[in-house]
Design a protein around this motif. Structure first.
Motif, PDB file in Angstrom:
ATOM      1  N   GLY A 387       8.961 -42.102   8.979  1.00  0.00           N
ATOM      2  CA  GLY A 387       7.900 -42.592   8.103  1.00  0.00           C
ATOM      3  C   GLY A 387       8.412 -43.566   7.068  1.00  0.00           C
ATOM      4  N   THR A 388       9.734 -43.577   6.849  1.00  0.00           N
ATOM      5  CA  THR A 388      10.319 -44.520   5.877  1.00  0.00           C
ATOM      6  C   THR A 388      11.233 -45.492   6.635  1.00  0.00           C
ATOM      7  N   ARG A 389      12.402 -45.006   6.989  1.00  0.00           N
ATOM      8  CA  ARG A 389      13.343 -45.876   7.702  1.00  0.00           C
ATOM      9  C   ARG A 389      13.190 -45.792   9.218  1.00  0.00           C
ATOM     10  N   ILE A 390      12.481 -44.792   9.684  1.00  0.00           N
ATOM     11  CA  ILE A 390      12.215 -44.683  11.123  1.00  0.00           C
ATOM     12  C   ILE A 390      10.697 -44.722  11.308  1.00  0.00           C
ATOM     13  N   GLN A 391      10.227 -45.731  12.011  1.00  0.00           N
ATOM     14  CA  GLN A 391       8.793 -45.912  12.245  1.00  0.00           C
ATOM     15  C   GLN A 391       8.471 -45.597  13.703  1.00  0.00           C
ATOM     16  N   LEU A 392       7.436 -44.773  13.891  1.00  0.00           N
ATOM     17  CA  LEU A 392       6.993 -44.404  15.237  1.00  0.00           C
ATOM     18  C   LEU A 392       5.587 -44.958  15.460  1.00  0.00           C
ATOM     19  N   HIS A 393       5.387 -45.660  16.557  1.00  0.00           N
ATOM     20  CA  HIS A 393       4.076 -46.236  16.870  1.00  0.00           C
ATOM     21  C   HIS A 393       3.774 -46.041  18.353  1.00  0.00           C
ATOM     22  N   GLY A 394       2.592 -45.522  18.647  1.00  0.00           N
ATOM     23  CA  GLY A 394       2.207 -45.386  20.043  1.00  0.00           C
ATOM     24  C   GLY A 394       1.061 -44.411  20.232  1.00  0.00           C
ATOM     25  N   PRO A 395       0.332 -44.513  21.344  1.00  0.00           N
ATOM     26  CA  PRO A 395      -0.792 -43.617  21.623  1.00  0.00           C
ATOM     27  C   PRO A 395      -0.306 -42.249  22.108  1.00  0.00           C
ATOM     28  N   ALA A 396      -1.235 -41.320  22.181  1.00  0.00           N
ATOM     29  CA  ALA A 396      -0.917 -39.994  22.718  1.00  0.00           C
ATOM     30  C   ALA A 396      -0.713 -40.103  24.224  1.00  0.00           C
ATOM     31  N   LEU A 397       0.489 -39.773  24.669  1.00  0.00           N
ATOM     32  CA  LEU A 397       0.823 -39.820  26.096  1.00  0.00           C
ATOM     33  C   LEU A 397       1.569 -38.549  26.467  1.00  0.00           C
ATOM     34  N   ARG A 398       1.273 -38.036  27.652  1.00  0.00           N
ATOM     35  CA  ARG A 398       1.999 -36.869  28.148  1.00  0.00           C
ATOM     36  C   ARG A 398       2.874 -37.315  29.324  1.00  0.00           C
ATOM     37  N   LEU A 399       4.183 -37.117  29.161  1.00  0.00           N
ATOM     38  CA  LEU A 399       5.136 -37.502  30.197  1.00  0.00           C
ATOM     39  C   LEU A 399       5.320 -36.373  31.195  1.00  0.00           C
ATOM     40  N   SER A 400       5.667 -36.746  32.408  1.00  0.00           N
ATOM     41  CA  SER A 400       5.990 -35.739  33.415  1.00  0.00           C
ATOM     42  C   SER A 400       7.308 -35.060  33.045  1.00  0.00           C
ATOM     43  N   PRO A 401       7.584 -33.859  33.596  1.00  0.00           N
ATOM     44  CA  PRO A 401       8.834 -33.162  33.252  1.00  0.00           C
ATOM     45  C   PRO A 401      10.090 -33.994  33.522  1.00  0.00           C
ATOM     46  N   ALA A 402      10.146 -34.649  34.690  1.00  0.00           N
ATOM     47  CA  ALA A 402      11.348 -35.428  35.021  1.00  0.00           C
ATOM     48  C   ALA A 402      11.505 -36.610  34.074  1.00  0.00           C
ATOM     49  N   ALA A 403      10.399 -37.301  33.780  1.00  0.00           N
ATOM     50  CA  ALA A 403      10.469 -38.455  32.879  1.00  0.00           C
ATOM     51  C   ALA A 403      10.860 -38.025  31.476  1.00  0.00           C
ATOM     52  N   ALA A 404      10.369 -36.869  31.024  1.00  0.00           N
ATOM     53  CA  ALA A 404      10.698 -36.377  29.683  1.00  0.00           C
ATOM     54  C   ALA A 404      12.198 -36.127  29.565  1.00  0.00           C
ATOM     55  N   GLN A 405      12.828 -35.585  30.598  1.00  0.00           N
ATOM     56  CA  GLN A 405      14.263 -35.339  30.550  1.00  0.00           C
ATOM     57  C   GLN A 405      15.045 -36.656  30.485  1.00  0.00           C
ATOM     58  N   THR A 406      14.624 -37.623  31.315  1.00  0.00           N
ATOM     59  CA  THR A 406      15.361 -38.898  31.379  1.00  0.00           C
ATOM     60  C   THR A 406      15.214 -39.684  30.072  1.00  0.00           C
ATOM     61  N   ILE A 407      13.964 -39.838  29.605  1.00  0.00           N
ATOM     62  CA  ILE A 407      13.741 -40.600  28.369  1.00  0.00           C
ATOM     63  C   ILE A 407      14.354 -39.870  27.178  1.00  0.00           C
ATOM     64  N   GLY A 408      14.290 -38.527  27.185  1.00  0.00           N
ATOM     65  CA  GLY A 408      14.884 -37.749  26.099  1.00  0.00           C
ATOM     66  C   GLY A 408      16.375 -37.978  25.985  1.00  0.00           C
ATOM     67  N   MET A 409      17.075 -38.025  27.131  1.00  0.00           N
ATOM     68  CA  MET A 409      18.520 -38.279  27.095  1.00  0.00           C
ATOM     69  C   MET A 409      18.812 -39.673  26.554  1.00  0.00           C
ATOM     70  N   ALA A 410      17.981 -40.671  26.971  1.00  0.00           N
ATOM     71  CA  ALA A 410      18.210 -42.031  26.495  1.00  0.00           C
ATOM     72  C   ALA A 410      17.985 -42.119  24.989  1.00  0.00           C
ATOM     73  N   LEU A 411      16.909 -41.496  24.491  1.00  0.00           N
ATOM     74  CA  LEU A 411      16.638 -41.521  23.057  1.00  0.00           C
ATOM     75  C   LEU A 411      17.748 -40.827  22.263  1.00  0.00           C
ATOM     76  N   HIS A 412      18.293 -39.745  22.809  1.00  0.00           N
ATOM     77  CA  HIS A 412      19.391 -39.056  22.133  1.00  0.00           C
ATOM     78  C   HIS A 412      20.606 -39.971  21.985  1.00  0.00           C
ATOM     79  N   GLU A 413      20.954 -40.678  23.059  1.00  0.00           N
ATOM     80  CA  GLU A 413      22.123 -41.566  22.997  1.00  0.00           C
ATOM     81  C   GLU A 413      21.873 -42.695  22.005  1.00  0.00           C
ATOM     82  N   LEU A 414      20.627 -43.227  21.983  1.00  0.00           N
ATOM     83  CA  LEU A 414      20.313 -44.296  21.043  1.00  0.00           C
ATOM     84  C   LEU A 414      20.402 -43.788  19.604  1.00  0.00           C
ATOM     85  N   ALA A 415      19.898 -42.572  19.362  1.00  0.00           N
ATOM     86  CA  ALA A 415      19.927 -41.995  18.011  1.00  0.00           C
ATOM     87  C   ALA A 415      21.362 -41.706  17.576  1.00  0.00           C
ATOM     88  N   THR A 416      22.172 -41.209  18.492  1.00  0.00           N
ATOM     89  CA  THR A 416      23.574 -40.914  18.162  1.00  0.00           C
ATOM     90  C   THR A 416      24.309 -42.195  17.801  1.00  0.00           C
TER      91      THR A 416
END
Length: 508
Positions: A387-416
């Protein structure tokens, strides 16, 4: 008030019409049948008796008129005619009694009775002066003997009538008691049958449906009136009807309480042609030499679906467990290039990131994960900056289980990477966006305001995850730019590969 209105009607014009209207006015009275509780036999008794009395009272004056017409010299002719009029009006009172059983014309009835009373009094008063003349008429001995004989017969008939009435009363009491018992039994059976929580059918020994409850109407889609008298095979798929007729005939010969076809797969057919699996219980009843069968029918479609779902879930758990072990092995293999301490830390962080994605999937019963929740779970260490230094923008979307695992790993590496070397290691900001464009899902990670960025000289496991593994896992395109002002990562993949198939979304 009624008297005042009635008087005003007599004084004004149209007195006769107003009076007749009052006499026939029914609105203020109740039909005599209500007093008899509308019991059919009691209403019929009163109505029949009044009608027969009227018929007799009408016939007597006619007979008197015929007699005096043929005997012009008969004594006391005028008295006979007055007596005939008296009897006729008495008969009219009975016919109006009959009418008031249904139509409450009590005022009109009162006027008829008043006229009858006037004629009766006139006749009675006129009789006394004629008594001497009547006494002067001779009475033959034969008439006296006949009268005595008639009196004896009347007494005998009265005794017989009294005995018959007593017998009738006893029989009526027995019939009423038995009828009451049968009605109570029928009512209890009907209530149990109708309120049963499952579909209930009652068939005769010919296999025709005689009764069904509301649950059966709902289950098969037929109203009871449409199935009454129809063979029960109507509710069975056509391919099984001939065999069922033979099985039904054999059952009726030796009917017992049991389940129908416990070793067979049973199915039923609804009005719209839909077939569904059922369990059927049979309960025979003997009624007056005939065998009736009460069948309870339970739709087990949901049970079968649950059984299949459990089997599918077991296969899915087995499959996902193998996949998860494979992912963990890959993480371990790519992380192993570091020294021991770094390996333990990086491996632990990546497994926790994978676990965060798994938690979201488990909480949703493996129906997928919300995109916003997935992003928040992977930047949990920096939640105070959202909300301050990290801004999130996007509609409500539900990802499939496989996609959630893949995108989650990518977001973790980007955040790290952002926390160690990028925007979050200094005072920079991160903008994370996602949206649908036609049939594509676009996800972007943009860092600005952090340390100056340079292209790395070697590729580690993190870069492999956010580029190669993400691209392969989602069949999409990944763009990774090391711009001096900040790192940018963009994912462009088919929405059908990443969105939960049960979700309906409107593209941007």
């Amino acid at each position: 008030m009624r008297r005042q209105r009635r008087c005003s009607r007599w004084i004004g014009a149209g007195q006769g019409t107003a009076m007749l209207h009052d006499m026939l006015d029914q609105a203020s009275y109740m039909a005599h049948g209500y007093c008899l509780l509308w019991k059919p036999w009691l209403v019929a008794l009163h109505a029949g008796s009044d009608f027969l009395i009227f018929a007799a009272y009408f016939a007597i004056p006619v007979a008197i008129w015929i007699f005096v017409s043929k005997r012009p010299n008969v004594e006391l002719k005028n008295m006979a005619l007055m007596f005939a009029a008296f009897i006729l009006w008495c008969g009219l009172t009975h016919i109006i009694n009959l009418v008031t059983l249904w139509v409450p014309v009590y005022e009109f009835q009162g006027w008829v009775k008043a006229i009858t009373a006037a004629i009766s009094v006139t006749t009675a008063v006129s009789m006394f002066p004629l008594i001497p003349r009547a006494l002067a008429i001779p009475s033959p001995n034969e008439l006296q003997l006949a009268n005595r004989k008639l009196a004896l017969e009347v007494e005998a008939h009265q005794a017989t009538l009294a005995a018959l009435e007593k017998t009738r009363d006893e029989l009526e009491a027995r019939v009423k008691a038995r009828t009451r018992e049968l009605e109570e039994i029928t009512t209890r059976f009907r209530l149990l049958f109708e309120r049963a929580p499952v579909a209930m059918l009652m068939c005769d020994d010919n296999g025709d449906i005689r009764q069904m409850n509301t649950q059966a109407e709902r289950l098969f889609g037929y109203p009871e009136s449409e199935l009454t008298g129809v063979p029960v095979e109507t509710l069975i798929p056509a391919r099984h009807r001939d065999a069922h007729k033979g099985l039904r005939a054999d059952y009726v010969k030796a009917a017992t309480v049991r389940a129908m076809g416990p070793d067979r797969e049973l199915s039923a057919r609804a009005k719209d042609g839909t077939e569904f699996p059922v369990e059927v219980g049979l309960n025979p009843m003997e009624v007056e030499g005939h065998t009736f069968v009460v069948a309870s029918v339970v739709d087990i479609s949901e049970r079968r679906q649950r059984e299949e779902q459990i089997k599918m879930l077991l296969r899915e758990v087995n499959h996902r467990s193998k996949n998860m072990l494979g992912v963990v092995q890959s993480i371990a293999r790519y992380t192993a290039a570091s020294d021991g301490a770094e390996f333990a830390q990086r491996f632990s962080e990546r497994v926790r990131a994978l676990g965060a994605s798994q938690d979201l999937l488990i909480n949703s019963d493996w129906r997928g994960a919300e995109m916003a929740q997935l992003v928040r779970s992977q930047i949990e260490h920096f939640k105070d900056l959202i909300g301050t230094r990290i801004q999130l923008h996007g509609p409500a979307l539900r990802l499939s289980p496989a996609a959630a695992q893949t995108i989650g790993m990518a977001l973790h590496e980007l955040a790290t990477n952002a926390g160690k070397y990028g925007a979050l290691s200094g005072s920079g900001v991160i903008v994370i966006e996602w949206r649908l464009l036609d049939d594509r899902l676009l996800v972007s990670w943009r860092e600005r305001g952090g340390p100056r960025v340079a292209t790395p000289t070697r590729r580690g496991f993190g870069m492999t995850v956010i580029e190669s593994l993400t691209k392969m896992g989602l069949s999409g395109e990944v763009h990774l730019d090391f711009e001096p002002e900040g790192l940018s990562w963009r994912l462009d993949c088919p929405s059908e590969r990443v969105l939960d198939r049960h979700q309906h979304v409107e593209p941007a």
